[in-house]
Design a protein around this motif. Structure first.
Motif, mmCIF file in Angstrom:
data_model
loop_
_atom_site.group_PDB
_atom_site.id
_atom_site.type_symbol
_atom_site.label_atom_id
_atom_site.label_comp_id
_atom_site.label_asym_id
_atom_site.label_seq_id
_atom_site.Cartn_x
_atom_site.Cartn_y
_atom_site.Cartn_z
ATOM 1 N N LEU A 290 15.007 6.035 -4.185
ATOM 2 C CA LEU A 290 14.302 7.186 -4.751
ATOM 3 C C LEU A 290 14.949 8.504 -4.344
ATOM 4 C CD1 LEU A 290 10.556 6.107 -4.327
ATOM 5 C CD2 LEU A 290 12.126 5.662 -6.225
ATOM 6 N N THR A 291 15.452 8.579 -3.108
ATOM 7 C CA THR A 291 16.055 9.828 -2.645
ATOM 8 C C THR A 291 17.493 9.978 -3.137
ATOM 9 O OG1 THR A 291 16.581 8.708 -0.553
ATOM 10 C CG2 THR A 291 14.600 10.056 -0.609
ATOM 11 N N TYR A 292 18.277 8.910 -3.069
ATOM 12 C CA TYR A 292 19.671 8.995 -3.516
ATOM 13 C C TYR A 292 19.756 9.275 -5.016
ATOM 14 C CZ TYR A 292 21.925 7.251 0.789
ATOM 15 O OH TYR A 292 22.413 7.103 2.065
ATOM 16 N N ALA A 293 18.970 8.542 -5.805
ATOM 17 C CA ALA A 293 19.054 8.653 -7.265
ATOM 18 C C ALA A 293 18.096 9.679 -7.846
ATOM 19 C CB ALA A 293 18.778 7.292 -7.903
ATOM 20 N N GLU A 294 17.257 10.291 -6.988
ATOM 21 C CA GLU A 294 16.272 11.284 -7.408
ATOM 22 C C GLU A 294 15.367 10.706 -8.501
ATOM 23 O OE1 GLU A 294 18.462 14.782 -8.485
ATOM 24 O OE2 GLU A 294 18.807 15.357 -6.394
ATOM 25 N N LEU A 295 14.832 9.541 -8.200
ATOM 26 C CA LEU A 295 13.922 8.859 -9.118
ATOM 27 C C LEU A 295 12.502 8.875 -8.573
ATOM 28 C CD1 LEU A 295 16.024 5.650 -9.955
ATOM 29 C CD2 LEU A 295 15.895 7.773 -11.268
ATOM 30 N N ASP A 296 11.566 8.494 -9.420
ATOM 31 C CA ASP A 296 10.183 8.274 -9.010
ATOM 32 C C ASP A 296 9.819 6.837 -9.339
ATOM 33 O OD1 ASP A 296 9.063 11.056 -8.249
ATOM 34 O OD2 ASP A 296 10.032 11.408 -10.188
ATOM 35 N N ILE A 297 9.032 6.220 -8.495
ATOM 36 C CA ILE A 297 8.516 4.897 -8.824
ATOM 37 C C ILE A 297 7.188 5.107 -9.539
ATOM 38 C CG2 ILE A 297 7.441 4.603 -6.531
ATOM 39 C CD1 ILE A 297 8.102 1.577 -6.847
ATOM 40 N N ARG B 123 3.146 10.301 -7.169
ATOM 41 C CA ARG B 123 4.537 10.597 -7.555
ATOM 42 C C ARG B 123 4.661 12.038 -8.015
ATOM 43 N NH1 ARG B 123 1.956 7.486 -11.163
ATOM 44 N NH2 ARG B 123 1.881 8.081 -13.371
ATOM 45 N N ASP B 124 5.860 12.574 -7.857
ATOM 46 C CA ASP B 124 6.111 13.960 -8.249
ATOM 47 C C ASP B 124 6.229 14.102 -9.758
ATOM 48 O OD1 ASP B 124 6.142 14.780 -5.578
ATOM 49 O OD2 ASP B 124 8.253 14.246 -5.365
ATOM 50 N N SER B 125 6.877 13.120 -10.397
ATOM 51 C CA SER B 125 7.043 13.155 -11.847
ATOM 52 C C SER B 125 7.250 11.720 -12.326
ATOM 53 C CB SER B 125 8.232 14.050 -12.234
ATOM 54 O OG SER B 125 9.440 13.533 -11.711
ATOM 55 N N GLY B 126 7.938 11.549 -13.426
ATOM 56 C CA GLY B 126 8.186 10.218 -13.956
ATOM 57 C C GLY B 126 9.654 9.945 -14.177
ATOM 58 N N ARG B 127 10.499 10.490 -13.302
ATOM 59 C CA ARG B 127 11.945 10.314 -13.461
ATOM 60 C C ARG B 127 12.325 8.845 -13.265
ATOM 61 N NH1 ARG B 127 13.323 14.609 -8.892
ATOM 62 N NH2 ARG B 127 11.715 13.251 -7.981
ATOM 63 N N SER B 128 13.065 8.295 -14.229
ATOM 64 C CA SER B 128 13.423 6.888 -14.156
ATOM 65 C C SER B 128 14.744 6.658 -14.875
ATOM 66 C CB SER B 128 12.313 6.024 -14.766
ATOM 67 O OG SER B 128 12.571 4.648 -14.560
ATOM 68 N N LEU B 129 15.171 5.391 -14.910
ATOM 69 C CA LEU B 129 16.375 4.974 -15.619
ATOM 70 C C LEU B 129 16.034 3.756 -16.465
ATOM 71 C CD1 LEU B 129 19.049 5.224 -12.765
ATOM 72 C CD2 LEU B 129 18.810 6.773 -14.724
ATOM 73 N N ASP B 130 16.756 3.594 -17.555
ATOM 74 C CA ASP B 130 16.459 2.499 -18.477
ATOM 75 C C ASP B 130 16.551 1.130 -17.812
ATOM 76 O OD1 ASP B 130 16.023 4.317 -20.465
ATOM 77 O OD2 ASP B 130 17.925 3.979 -21.513
ATOM 78 N N LEU C 127 0.841 -1.197 0.000
ATOM 79 C CA LEU C 127 0.000 0.000 0.000
ATOM 80 C C LEU C 127 0.877 1.248 0.000
ATOM 81 C CD1 LEU C 127 -2.898 1.082 0.044
ATOM 82 C CD2 LEU C 127 -2.792 1.078 2.541
ATOM 83 N N ALA C 128 1.997 1.209 0.728
ATOM 84 C CA ALA C 128 2.950 2.325 0.710
ATOM 85 C C ALA C 128 3.500 2.528 -0.703
ATOM 86 C CB ALA C 128 4.088 2.052 1.692
ATOM 87 N N ILE C 129 3.818 1.433 -1.389
ATOM 88 C CA ILE C 129 4.311 1.519 -2.768
ATOM 89 C C ILE C 129 3.224 2.083 -3.676
ATOM 90 C CG2 ILE C 129 5.134 0.166 -4.734
ATOM 91 C CD1 ILE C 129 6.365 -1.787 -2.660
ATOM 92 N N TYR C 130 1.988 1.643 -3.451
ATOM 93 C CA TYR C 130 0.854 2.142 -4.234
ATOM 94 C C TYR C 130 0.740 3.667 -4.133
ATOM 95 C CZ TYR C 130 -4.084 3.303 -5.076
ATOM 96 O OH TYR C 130 -5.247 3.899 -5.511
ATOM 97 N N TYR C 131 0.869 4.206 -2.917
ATOM 98 C CA TYR C 131 0.786 5.658 -2.747
ATOM 99 C C TYR C 131 1.996 6.352 -3.363
ATOM 100 C CZ TYR C 131 -3.334 5.556 0.249
ATOM 101 O OH TYR C 131 -4.619 5.414 0.728
ATOM 102 N N HIS C 132 3.152 5.717 -3.335
ATOM 103 C CA HIS C 132 4.331 6.273 -4.001
ATOM 104 C C HIS C 132 4.050 6.474 -5.492
ATOM 105 C CE1 HIS C 132 8.019 6.973 -1.750
ATOM 106 N NE2 HIS C 132 7.732 5.947 -0.965
ATOM 107 N N ILE C 133 3.448 5.453 -6.106
ATOM 108 C CA ILE C 133 3.176 5.524 -7.536
ATOM 109 C C ILE C 133 2.060 6.523 -7.834
ATOM 110 C CG2 ILE C 133 2.429 4.218 -9.567
ATOM 111 C CD1 ILE C 133 3.604 1.708 -8.198
ATOM 112 N N LYS C 134 0.993 6.427 -7.088
ATOM 113 C CA LYS C 134 -0.182 7.270 -7.349
ATOM 114 C C LYS C 134 0.129 8.747 -7.165
ATOM 115 C CE LYS C 134 -4.966 8.078 -5.942
ATOM 116 N NZ LYS C 134 -6.050 7.724 -4.988
#
Length: 295
Positions: free
Chosen positions: A154-161, A90-97, A81-88
């Motif tokens: 997410l914090t170290y790499a400045e990513l979004d799930i 999210r601040d943006s869509g920052r990711s890595l390949d 549920l915590a992961i669900y709220y992270h996704i729902k």
């Protein structure tokens, strides 16, 4: 105090005083549900006895009708549920390949065209994590450490799930948490037996990237673990979920700190050597192969 020091102290996965990200991301939805429930309560008058109270979040009541550890099941529900709220939220869509499911699919089934746009429901995230934990016989504590590593990434790499990367990020966090916490570490090849279509080389490559993005910091202080535990309890209360897991006792807290520090030192030693693309830390954490996976 420098800005860098302030930034580090605001990281919840490293410091017990910083608030967890998942709990803050859930608060908007929780406030909206409480407001809606309050309005419905004052506008609806029932002459008969009070009816049974149900949660306003229809996606969190899951009954897989399997014989399982209830504490583990409840903990996985809360962590997912915590992961669900992270996704729902999210601040943006920052990711890595390396985490993109289209570029690195976990199965041979075609990835839907809208895979990066449709948010997964909580029950889908739960089933994915539950399958891995059941097959590898991982513990409830391991689920909490998984969430710590996820927020640290997410914090170290400045990513979004987000919808495109959540499965591989969660898998990477579980992979590390199972090696650090559980007595019988599950090797990368074991996860390949669970997921069937993923290759060992892909697992090793993802693990290497995950570790580098964490700056090889896999230490989990007992105070940080306790904070995540109590914030998960708060999340459970907010969503009418049961969360009966007992807090970490002193003995297990000392074990967690000792093991995570030992593993961190070994990972750092590994980072100082020539790390081949197919390299894995399987030989560094736990020399016993797990017999718990599904073949």
């Amino acid at each position: 105090m420098s800005l860098l020091a302030l930034a580090l102290e605001s990281n919840p996965s490293d410091h017990a005083r910083a608030s967890t990200i998942f709990l803050s991301k859930s608060q908007t939805d929780v406030r909206d549900k409480r407001k809606s429930n309050h309005i419905n309560h004052i506008s609806h008058v029932s002459p008969g006895p009070m009816s049974k109270k149900y949660s306003s979040c229809s996606t969190i009541f899951i009954d897989d009708n399997t014989v399982s550890q209830p504490n583990l099941k409840s903990t996985i529900k809360c962590v997912t549920l915590a992961i669900y709220y992270h996704i729902k939220n999210r601040d943006s869509g920052r990711s890595l390949d390396i985490f993109d499911e289209k570029l690195h699919p976990l199965s041979r089934e075609p990835v839907p065209d809208d895979y990066s746009r449709v948010d997964p429901e909580h029950k889908l995230i739960y089933r994915f994590v539950r399958t891995l934990f059941s097959a590898a016989q991982l513990t409830a504590e391991c689920a909490i450490v998984t969430l710590v590593y996820l927020e640290r990434l997410l914090t170290y790499a400045e990513l979004d799930i987000c919808p495109a990367n959540w499965k591989r990020i969660v898998l990477g966090a579980i992979l590390l948490a199972s090696k650090v916490w559980d007595d019988q570490a599950v090797w990368n090849v074991d996860y390949c037996q669970i997921l069937k279509d993923i290759t060992v080389e892909d697992m090793n490559e993802m693990e290497r990237h995950f570790l580098e993005l964490l700056q090889f910091n896999i230490n989990v202080p007992a105070s940080v673990y306790a904070k995540y535990y109590f914030d998960l309890r708060q999340l459970a209360d907010d969503n009418n979920l049961s969360f009966p897991l007992e807090p970490l006792n002193n003995q297990r807290a000392q074990k967690l700190e000792a093991i995570s520090r030992l593993c961190e030192d070994k990972y750092k030693d590994l980072s100082q050597t020539a790390m081949r693309r197919s390299c894995s830390a399987d030989n560094l954490i736990g020399i016993r192969r797990s017999n718990a996976v599904l073949s």
